[in-house]
Motif scaffolding. Structure first.
Motif, PDB file in Angstrom:
ATOM      1  N   PHE A 101      -3.486  -6.431   3.946  1.00  0.00           N
ATOM      2  CA  PHE A 101      -2.049  -6.495   3.666  1.00  0.00           C
ATOM      3  C   PHE A 101      -1.256  -5.792   4.772  1.00  0.00           C
ATOM      4  O   PHE A 101      -1.782  -4.943   5.488  1.00  0.00           O
ATOM      5  CB  PHE A 101      -1.746  -5.864   2.309  1.00  0.00           C
ATOM      6  N   ASP A 102       0.038  -6.140   4.880  1.00  0.00           N
ATOM      7  CA  ASP A 102       0.851  -5.597   5.962  1.00  0.00           C
ATOM      8  C   ASP A 102       1.629  -4.336   5.574  1.00  0.00           C
ATOM      9  O   ASP A 102       2.301  -3.729   6.416  1.00  0.00           O
ATOM     10  CB  ASP A 102       1.814  -6.644   6.519  1.00  0.00           C
ATOM     11  N   GLY A 103       1.571  -3.944   4.299  1.00  0.00           N
ATOM     12  CA  GLY A 103       2.178  -2.686   3.890  1.00  0.00           C
ATOM     13  C   GLY A 103       3.680  -2.710   3.714  1.00  0.00           C
ATOM     14  O   GLY A 103       4.313  -1.658   3.643  1.00  0.00           O
ATOM     15  N   THR A 104       4.268  -3.899   3.604  1.00  0.00           N
ATOM     16  CA  THR A 104       5.726  -3.977   3.490  1.00  0.00           C
ATOM     17  C   THR A 104       6.214  -3.871   2.053  1.00  0.00           C
ATOM     18  O   THR A 104       7.424  -3.756   1.830  1.00  0.00           O
ATOM     19  CB  THR A 104       6.243  -5.292   4.093  1.00  0.00           C
ATOM     20  N   ARG A 105       5.325  -3.893   1.086  1.00  0.00           N
ATOM     21  CA  ARG A 105       5.729  -3.741  -0.307  1.00  0.00           C
ATOM     22  C   ARG A 105       6.011  -2.277  -0.622  1.00  0.00           C
ATOM     23  O   ARG A 105       5.626  -1.375   0.126  1.00  0.00           O
ATOM     24  CB  ARG A 105       4.636  -4.252  -1.257  1.00  0.00           C
ATOM     25  N   SER A 106       6.626  -2.050  -1.777  1.00  0.00           N
ATOM     26  CA  SER A 106       6.831  -0.686  -2.272  1.00  0.00           C
ATOM     27  C   SER A 106       6.286  -0.533  -3.687  1.00  0.00           C
ATOM     28  O   SER A 106       6.477   0.508  -4.315  1.00  0.00           O
ATOM     29  CB  SER A 106       8.318  -0.319  -2.242  1.00  0.00           C
ATOM     30  N   THR A 107       5.605  -1.573  -4.174  1.00  0.00           N
ATOM     31  CA  THR A 107       4.922  -1.536  -5.460  1.00  0.00           C
ATOM     32  C   THR A 107       3.496  -2.037  -5.236  1.00  0.00           C
ATOM     33  O   THR A 107       3.229  -2.754  -4.269  1.00  0.00           O
ATOM     34  CB  THR A 107       5.626  -2.420  -6.505  1.00  0.00           C
ATOM     35  N   PRO A 108       2.556  -1.669  -6.123  1.00  0.00           N
ATOM     36  CA  PRO A 108       1.154  -2.009  -5.883  1.00  0.00           C
ATOM     37  C   PRO A 108       0.917  -3.507  -5.662  1.00  0.00           C
ATOM     38  O   PRO A 108       1.515  -4.350  -6.324  1.00  0.00           O
ATOM     39  CB  PRO A 108       0.465  -1.508  -7.155  1.00  0.00           C
ATOM     40  N   TYR A 109       0.017  -3.797  -4.741  1.00  0.00           N
ATOM     41  CA  TYR A 109      -0.311  -5.175  -4.394  1.00  0.00           C
ATOM     42  C   TYR A 109      -1.164  -5.826  -5.480  1.00  0.00           C
ATOM     43  O   TYR A 109      -2.254  -5.340  -5.775  1.00  0.00           O
ATOM     44  CB  TYR A 109      -1.090  -5.218  -3.081  1.00  0.00           C
ATOM     45  N   PRO A 110      -0.699  -6.944  -6.064  1.00  0.00           N
ATOM     46  CA  PRO A 110      -1.559  -7.708  -6.956  1.00  0.00           C
ATOM     47  C   PRO A 110      -2.579  -8.493  -6.138  1.00  0.00           C
ATOM     48  O   PRO A 110      -2.428  -8.654  -4.914  1.00  0.00           O
ATOM     49  CB  PRO A 110      -0.584  -8.646  -7.677  1.00  0.00           C
ATOM     50  N   VAL A 111      -3.603  -9.019  -6.805  1.00  0.00           N
ATOM     51  CA  VAL A 111      -4.656  -9.714  -6.064  1.00  0.00           C
ATOM     52  C   VAL A 111      -4.149 -10.986  -5.401  1.00  0.00           C
ATOM     53  O   VAL A 111      -4.720 -11.440  -4.402  1.00  0.00           O
ATOM     54  CB  VAL A 111      -5.864 -10.041  -6.977  1.00  0.00           C
ATOM     55  N   ASP A 112      -3.070 -11.577  -5.941  1.00  0.00           N
ATOM     56  CA  ASP A 112      -2.570 -12.824  -5.369  1.00  0.00           C
ATOM     57  C   ASP A 112      -1.441 -12.612  -4.359  1.00  0.00           C
ATOM     58  O   ASP A 112      -0.790 -13.563  -3.933  1.00  0.00           O
ATOM     59  CB  ASP A 112      -2.103 -13.775  -6.470  1.00  0.00           C
ATOM     60  N   ALA A 113      -1.209 -11.372  -3.944  1.00  0.00           N
ATOM     61  CA  ALA A 113      -0.197 -11.114  -2.917  1.00  0.00           C
ATOM     62  C   ALA A 113      -0.629 -11.763  -1.605  1.00  0.00           C
ATOM     63  O   ALA A 113      -1.820 -11.884  -1.303  1.00  0.00           O
ATOM     64  CB  ALA A 113      -0.013  -9.617  -2.727  1.00  0.00           C
ATOM     65  N   GLU A 114       0.346 -12.176  -0.815  1.00  0.00           N
ATOM     66  CA  GLU A 114       0.058 -12.870   0.438  1.00  0.00           C
ATOM     67  C   GLU A 114      -0.544 -11.904   1.458  1.00  0.00           C
ATOM     68  O   GLU A 114       0.060 -10.898   1.805  1.00  0.00           O
ATOM     69  CB  GLU A 114       1.349 -13.472   1.008  1.00  0.00           C
TER      70      GLU A 114
END
Length: 286
Positions: A105-118
């Motif tokens: 992952f690229d770390g641009t989220r601010s909430t936990p990554y779900p398994v289906d995140a891009e």
């Protein structure tokens, strides 16, 4: 039932062998027995051992070095997984359990990554691990994790303990957020996922979140409490930009583990509790 564990001398490989459920025969192989960059070696070992489950715990984990060695990183982290999957399908029909990483992952989220995140890896290491996921096949169990450590291993905790004993001060990155993961809990989760037998992608980390700075501060506090360090030293938080590395790391790589925990029924243990457990084990090792 028989399991084959690659990377048997590593932190996770060792934990997988130590936590094997009763009734399982476990064969561990490392570089000397099965070079993951050698497709024929992979086929030969899978043919010889004929495992019901293959835990793919071996990997090229030198994140920064991978930037200058992309071909070998791809061979070990990506292509080897495909060769293992093909060998299992042709020989035993056994299950592949592939260990992957938050670095896809690229770390641009601010909430936990779900398994289906891009996915959007920022490094060669992350890209090669993502390739391994793709080559694992539809029947595989893929488990992403992060910041793995164990007593006696080569990891951040033991590095910090050494530096804290040697230096008068430390600076540690505070703007990369994730979660430390004790290898024992990860191994137990992989065994549980294997027992359930549901193919797909899963996430596992210890409960809670931390920056590397938070982790370092906790290591010092817990080690002092156990008498593993003689003195406290100042630890200064710094930005990633102040500590440049060849590989770019995600700024935020917390994984959503709720579905994994619900499926396995294993308890969520906070990373600081597991850190304390590891330090006590490290102390016993001398």
């Amino acid at each position: 039932m028989k399991a084959l564990v690659t990377g048997a001398k590593g932190q996770l490989g060792t934990a997988l062998q130590a936590t094997a459920p009763e009734g399982w025969q476990v064969v561990g192989v490392d570089l000397a027995e099965m070079d993951l960059a050698d497709p024929q070696a992979i086929r030969d070992v899978v043919t010889r051992e004929a495992p019901d489950v293959l835990f793919s715990a071996g990997a090229y984990t030198a994140v920064d070095k991978a930037e200058s060695e992309p071909d070998i990183a791809q061979a070990v982290n990506g292509d080897a997984v495909g060769h293992m999957a093909q060998a299992l399908a042709a020989i035993t029909g056994g299950r592949l359990v592939q260990v992957s990483t938050d670095f896809i992952f690229d770390g641009t989220r601010s909430t936990p990554y779900p398994v289906d995140a891009e996915p959007n890896p920022l490094s060669v290491y992350g890209a090669t691990k993502l390739s391994g996921e793709a080559q694992a096949g539809d029947g595989a169990i893929i488990c992403r994790t992060s910041w793995v450590y164990a007593a006696g291993g080569a990891n951040f905790v033991r590095t910090m303990l050494r530096l804290m004993a040697e230096r008068d001060a430390l600076s540690v990155v505070s703007d990369q957020i994730g979660a430390p993961t004790l290898a024992t809990g990860l191994a137990q989760t992989l065994w549980s996922l294997s027992a359930v037998g549901k193919p797909g992608t899963f996430h596992y980390q210890d409960a809670g979140v931390a920056s590397w700075y938070d982790f370092a501060v906790a290591i010092q506090e817990e080690a002092l409490a156990l008498g593993m360090l003689e003195r406290a030293i100042p630890i200064t938080p710094i930005r990633t930009a102040d500590y440049p590395t060849p590989a770019t790391r995600p700024a935020y790589s917390v994984l959503d583990t709720r579905d994994t925990r619900a499926l396995t029924g294993l308890p969520a243990i906070h990373w600081r509790t597991n850190l304390r457990t590891m330090l006590k084990e490290e102390q016993q090792l001398g």
